[in-house]
Scaffold this motif. Structure first.
Motif, short mmCIF file in Angstrom:
data_model
loop_
_atom_site.label_atom_id
_atom_site.label_comp_id
_atom_site.label_asym_id
_atom_site.label_seq_id
_atom_site.Cartn_x
_atom_site.Cartn_y
_atom_site.Cartn_z
N SER A 253 0.84 -1.20 0.00
CA SER A 253 0.00 0.00 0.00
C SER A 253 0.87 1.25 0.00
CB SER A 253 -0.90 0.02 1.24
OG SER A 253 -0.13 0.25 2.41
N HIS A 254 0.24 2.40 -0.29
CA HIS A 254 1.02 3.64 -0.30
C HIS A 254 1.48 4.01 1.11
CE1 HIS A 254 -3.07 5.06 0.64
NE2 HIS A 254 -2.49 6.09 1.24
N GLN A 255 0.74 3.53 2.15
CA GLN A 255 1.19 3.77 3.53
C GLN A 255 2.52 3.05 3.81
OE1 GLN A 255 -1.91 2.84 2.70
NE2 GLN A 255 -3.47 3.86 3.97
N ASP A 256 2.66 1.85 3.25
CA ASP A 256 3.92 1.10 3.43
C ASP A 256 5.08 1.87 2.82
OD1 ASP A 256 2.52 -1.04 4.61
OD2 ASP A 256 2.11 -1.93 2.64
N ILE A 257 4.85 2.46 1.65
CA ILE A 257 5.90 3.23 0.98
C ILE A 257 6.28 4.44 1.83
CG2 ILE A 257 6.45 4.59 -1.07
CD1 ILE A 257 4.52 2.75 -2.63
N GLY A 258 5.27 5.10 2.41
CA GLY A 258 5.55 6.26 3.27
C GLY A 258 6.34 5.88 4.50
N GLN A 259 6.01 4.74 5.11
CA GLN A 259 6.75 4.28 6.29
C GLN A 259 8.21 4.02 5.95
OE1 GLN A 259 5.76 0.34 7.69
NE2 GLN A 259 6.19 0.89 9.82
N LEU A 260 8.44 3.32 4.83
CA LEU A 260 9.82 3.03 4.43
C LEU A 260 10.57 4.32 4.11
CD1 LEU A 260 12.05 1.01 3.79
CD2 LEU A 260 11.12 0.80 1.48
N VAL A 293 2.92 2.21 -6.81
CA VAL A 293 4.32 2.47 -6.44
C VAL A 293 4.85 3.68 -7.19
CG1 VAL A 293 6.67 1.56 -6.51
CG2 VAL A 293 4.77 0.05 -5.90
N LYS A 294 4.57 3.73 -8.48
CA LYS A 294 5.09 4.82 -9.31
C LYS A 294 4.52 6.17 -8.91
CE LYS A 294 5.95 5.86 -14.19
NZ LYS A 294 5.74 5.42 -15.59
N ILE A 295 3.20 6.22 -8.64
CA ILE A 295 2.55 7.48 -8.30
C ILE A 295 2.93 7.94 -6.88
CG2 ILE A 295 0.29 8.54 -7.86
CD1 ILE A 295 -0.79 6.82 -10.16
N SER A 296 3.19 6.98 -5.99
CA SER A 296 3.50 7.31 -4.60
C SER A 296 4.90 7.89 -4.44
CB SER A 296 3.38 6.07 -3.71
OG SER A 296 2.06 5.56 -3.74
N LEU A 297 5.74 7.72 -5.44
CA LEU A 297 7.13 8.15 -5.33
C LEU A 297 7.44 9.29 -6.31
CD1 LEU A 297 8.74 4.60 -5.14
CD2 LEU A 297 8.59 6.24 -3.27
N PRO A 298 8.43 10.11 -6.00
CA PRO A 298 8.82 11.16 -6.95
C PRO A 298 9.28 10.56 -8.28
CG PRO A 298 9.85 11.48 -4.80
CD PRO A 298 9.22 10.13 -4.77
N GLU A 299 9.14 11.31 -9.36
CA GLU A 299 9.49 10.79 -10.68
C GLU A 299 10.97 10.44 -10.79
OE1 GLU A 299 8.21 13.34 -13.78
OE2 GLU A 299 6.08 12.95 -13.46
#
Length: 334
Positions: A253-260, A293-299
């Motif tokens: 999930s996008h929350q997991d990406i934010g935590q990492l 994953v792609k949208i949750s992170l900077p380009e």
């Protein structure tokens, strides 16, 4: 007494080292013998190349003459392998003494010279055993790295002609963790998967790739009175950076990406030294949505990588299907 024990230990080390060197020398000489047999067969084939099926006739004839005297190592199938060995490695002084005949037999079966060069370089550099080389071939290491890199770059990194400039040049997606021995149909808690990785740490480091060293498990972070625990921390000497791995046994999930991302930021601000590169974060997950994953992170993101894990090696059909899907994704992104 301590001096005597040290003396005995030194002598034992000398004996063991000499035995290992002798075994390697014998195996290399055997490899050269098979190469010379293959060379001789190939030369004879060229003399009679105008005769149809002459090569098949030769291998059958040679096997019938040699196998009764020298055993099954000179069967028709083995004789054909010697001929193939010479044809794929026609220059004797390019053969590596570090590689055994059993490893060359695996390499002979590969379908391209680039792929053979890659696995040779990786085997020599990492001192892979036969079992480790076979596993890397079966888990399609070459193809997995090629999905995010060009052919020249993958070969250059393998041959140590250049250091990786991007984490994706050495980190695989997916990662195959069949060595953990977990059943594919079962679901697991993250702590169970983490424990299995620690139990099989040597194999996990092999799957991670070149230059990784284990640093910590459940690393505690104190942030303004709150406590957080990072699943696994590694260091990569080629990338010269910390590598944080968070395990997710459910869909990413996008929350997991934010935590990492928070953990990566913490390491960059409080653990990383000036001469080191930015910390890499890997989300090792059971499933992921690449678009999320792609949208949750900077380009221009190069520090957060989502990699699926698989608990079993793929079949040939699964591998081909997966490769087609990944190539289609890459083409859409271009």
């Amino acid at each position: 007494m301590e001096i005597e024990q040290s003396l005995i230990a030194d002598i034992k080390a000398i004996i063991q080292s000499s035995k290992e060197a002798a075994i390697r020398a014998v195996d290399h000489e055997r490899t050269l013998m098979y190469w010379r047999v293959g060379q001789r067969i190939f030369e004879e084939e060229q003399v009679g190349k105008d005769r149809a099926e002459y090569g098949l006739y030769l291998t059958q004839l040679i096997a019938e003459q040699l196998e009764p005297e020298f055993g099954s190592g000179f069967s028709k199938r083995q004789i054909e392998l010697f001929r193939q060995f010479y044809r794929q490695f026609p220059i004797a002084n390019t053969l590596y003494s570090q590689l055994s005949w059993s490893q060359y037999k695996l390499l002979i079966r590969l379908d391209s010279q680039d792929k053979r060069d890659f696995y040779i370089a990786e085997t020599v550099k990492n001192n892979w055993t036969v079992r480790q080389l076979e596993r890397q071939i079966n888990s399609s290491l070459w193809e997995r790295l090629l999905l995010s890199n060009d052919r020249k770059s993958v070969l250059a990194v393998a041959r140590s002609e250049q250091n990786p400039s991007d984490a994706k040049e050495i980190i695989k997606d997916p990662m195959y963790l069949e060595f953990l021995g977990l059943k594919r149909e079962s679901s697991y808690y993250e702590k169970d998967l983490e424990q299995a990785i620690i139990t099989h740490l040597h194999d996990f480091l092999l799957e991670l790739g070149n230059g990784f060293a284990f640093v910590a498990r459940q690393k505690r972070l104190h942030i303004e009175g709150d406590e957080f625990f990072v699943d696994l921390v590694f260091y990569n000497r080629l990338l010269q950076c910390f590598v944080i791995i968070e395990i997710k046994t459910t869909k990413l999930s996008h929350q997991d990406i934010g935590q990492l991302q928070m953990y990566v930021n913490y390491y960059d601000r409080y653990e990383k030294r000036d001469f080191e590169n930015p910390t890499i974060g890997i989300l090792l997950c059971a499933d992921k949505n690449n678009a999320v994953v792609k949208i949750s992170l900077p380009e221009n993101n190069k520090t957060i990588i989502a990699s699926e894990y698989k608990l079993y090696l793929p079949s040939e059909k699964q591998l081909i299907d997966e490769m087609k899907k990944e190539i289609e994704k890459l083409q859409k992104d271009e």
